[in-house]
Design an enzyme around this catalytic site. Structure first.
Site, PDB file in Angstrom:
ATOM      1  N   GLN A 215      11.728 -71.416  34.777  1.00 56.48           N
ATOM      2  CA  GLN A 215      12.061 -72.016  33.484  1.00 56.48           C
ATOM      3  C   GLN A 215      10.842 -71.881  32.576  1.00 56.48           C
ATOM      4  OE1 GLN A 215      15.492 -73.775  33.329  1.00 56.48           O
ATOM      5  NE2 GLN A 215      15.396 -72.185  34.916  1.00 56.48           N
ATOM      6  N   ALA A 256      19.982 -81.110  29.613  1.00 59.51           N
ATOM      7  CA  ALA A 256      19.638 -79.950  30.437  1.00 59.51           C
ATOM      8  C   ALA A 256      18.921 -78.876  29.623  1.00 59.51           C
ATOM      9  CB  ALA A 256      20.900 -79.390  31.084  1.00 59.51           C
ATOM     10  N   HIS A 257      18.520 -77.820  30.333  1.00 59.12           N
ATOM     11  CA  HIS A 257      17.739 -76.758  29.694  1.00 59.12           C
ATOM     12  C   HIS A 257      18.538 -76.043  28.598  1.00 59.12           C
ATOM     13  CE1 HIS A 257      19.041 -73.915  33.243  1.00 59.12           C
ATOM     14  NE2 HIS A 257      20.056 -74.226  32.478  1.00 59.12           N
ATOM     15  N   ASN A 258      17.812 -75.655  27.558  1.00 57.50           N
ATOM     16  CA  ASN A 258      18.340 -74.871  26.428  1.00 57.50           C
ATOM     17  C   ASN A 258      19.267 -75.661  25.510  1.00 57.50           C
ATOM     18  OD1 ASN A 258      17.040 -72.718  27.706  1.00 57.50           O
ATOM     19  ND2 ASN A 258      18.923 -71.949  28.638  1.00 57.50           N
TER      20      ASN A 258
END
Length: 353
Positions: A215, A256-258
């Site tokens: 990540q 969460a990511h993004n």
């Protein structure tokens, strides 16, 4: 009623004239503009030197019985104020009350040092390569890594960990036990205790064995954002996770990511937002909403609590249910199911007879 052990009142309080001016209300005929108020309290606990507010018909009896010296009320409730309570009529009593609370108890607006510290406390560890502007407060046990930058007026709570290269703007409050890594924060950001910003997003290439996907993004938090206790915001996988200006996030939220969250959104506790979803400006998510990944929720949309969103939501929509749909369709389905269940119960009772 505020406890003086925890909340310090403004030194001289406020006069009735100052309260009315700040709330944008007029004073009733005969009211003493120089009457002084020391604090604010609920209708039930307020005394003659307290300000209260009321804008809900459920509390009509409490308003009629209050001992508050003054009460901010909407026009429809003004006549119900007792003789000893000055009615300050406002179109938005709650907002006016919130603004006045900030003046009566300024230390409640933003967390300060828990140890009455000025500067860096003994027991804090600040790496020599970290850069702190004048006026930064660091409580005992906090750790600030190399290359971190922190702006003037910011308070870092006890046992907080600020990772290498993290940048925090001015007049921020970083709560006790928080961790910040791979993150850039704007000005006047509040991060409540136990929150986690910038850790790995949950990314794996699935197969017979699950291969971890590095990540390599960041977390970007713009000005005037508030992030609740024990909320987690994962850094991006290959792009940044972004929280827009003025957004307010409750406790126990997972981002969460993004994920990209627009400006002035409201996210209530228990929400989970899956990766790469976008919330446009002014979106509201009720408690325990779940949003699957790679979706877009349009500007100004509202999602009812405990709903599950599995497709894009157009701007200005009000959706609810599992799976979420426009609220009229959702209510229609609930009503139909209730009628079918009632009819089935009656048919069953007839068969048993």
């Amino acid at each position: 009623m505020s406890d003086p052990v925890f909340f310090t009142a403004a030194a001289t309080g406020l006069t009735l004239a100052e309260i009315a001016a700040a709330a944008g209300t007029g004073l009733p005929e005969g009211a003493d503009p120089d009457r002084r108020f020391s604090g604010a309290a609920s209708l039930e606990s307020a005394g003659p030197d307290h300000l209260a507010y009321m804008d809900n018909a459920r509390y009509g009896d409490a308003l009629a019985a209050t001992r508050a010296g003054a009460c901010l009320v909407s026009p429809r409730f003004a006549a119900r104020c007792p003789a000893g309570t000055v009615a300050l009529v406002s179109r938005d009593p709650y907002r006016a009350y919130a603004a006045l609370l900030g003046r009566l108890h300024p230390d409640a607006l933003r967390p300060g040092s828990q140890f009455a510290v000025r500067g860096v406390a003994p027991g804090a560890h600040v790496h020599p390569e970290a850069r702190l502007e004048d006026g930064v407060t660091v409580d005992p046990g906090a750790v600030i890594g190399p290359g971190a930058e922190i702006g003037a007026g910011t308070v870092v709570g006890p046992n907080a960990v600020i990772g290498p290269g993290v940048r925090i703007g001015r007049d921020c409050a970083i709560g006790a036990g928080t961790t910040l890594s791979h993150a850039l924060l704007g000005n006047r950001v509040i991060v409540h205790p136990g929150a986690r910003l910038g850790q790995d997003g949950f990314g794996f290439a699935m197969g017979a064995t699950h291969l971890k996907v590095p990540q390599v993004g960041r977390v970007i938090v713009q000005d005037d954002v508030e992030i609740g206790a024990n909320t987690t915001v994962d850094r991006g996988a290959s792009r940044d996770t972004v929280i827009g200006e003025g957004t307010k996030i409750d406790n126990l939220v997972q981002i969460a990511h993004n994920v990209v969250i627009g400006r002035h959104c409201v996210i209530v506790s228990g929400v989970g937002i899956s990766g790469s979803t976008t919330l446009e400006d002014y979106v509201v998510l009720g408690g325990q909403v779940g949003v699957v990944g790679h979706l877009r929720i349009g500007r100004g949309s509202q999602i009812a609590g405990s709903s599950n969103v599995n497709r894009d939501v157009p701007p200005g929509s009000r959706w609810g249910g599992t799976p979420a749909k426009p609220v009229r369709a959702w209510f229609r389905e609930l009503t139909t199911l209730a009628r079918l269940a009632e009819r089935s119960g009656k048919d069953q009772a007839g068969d048993d007879a």
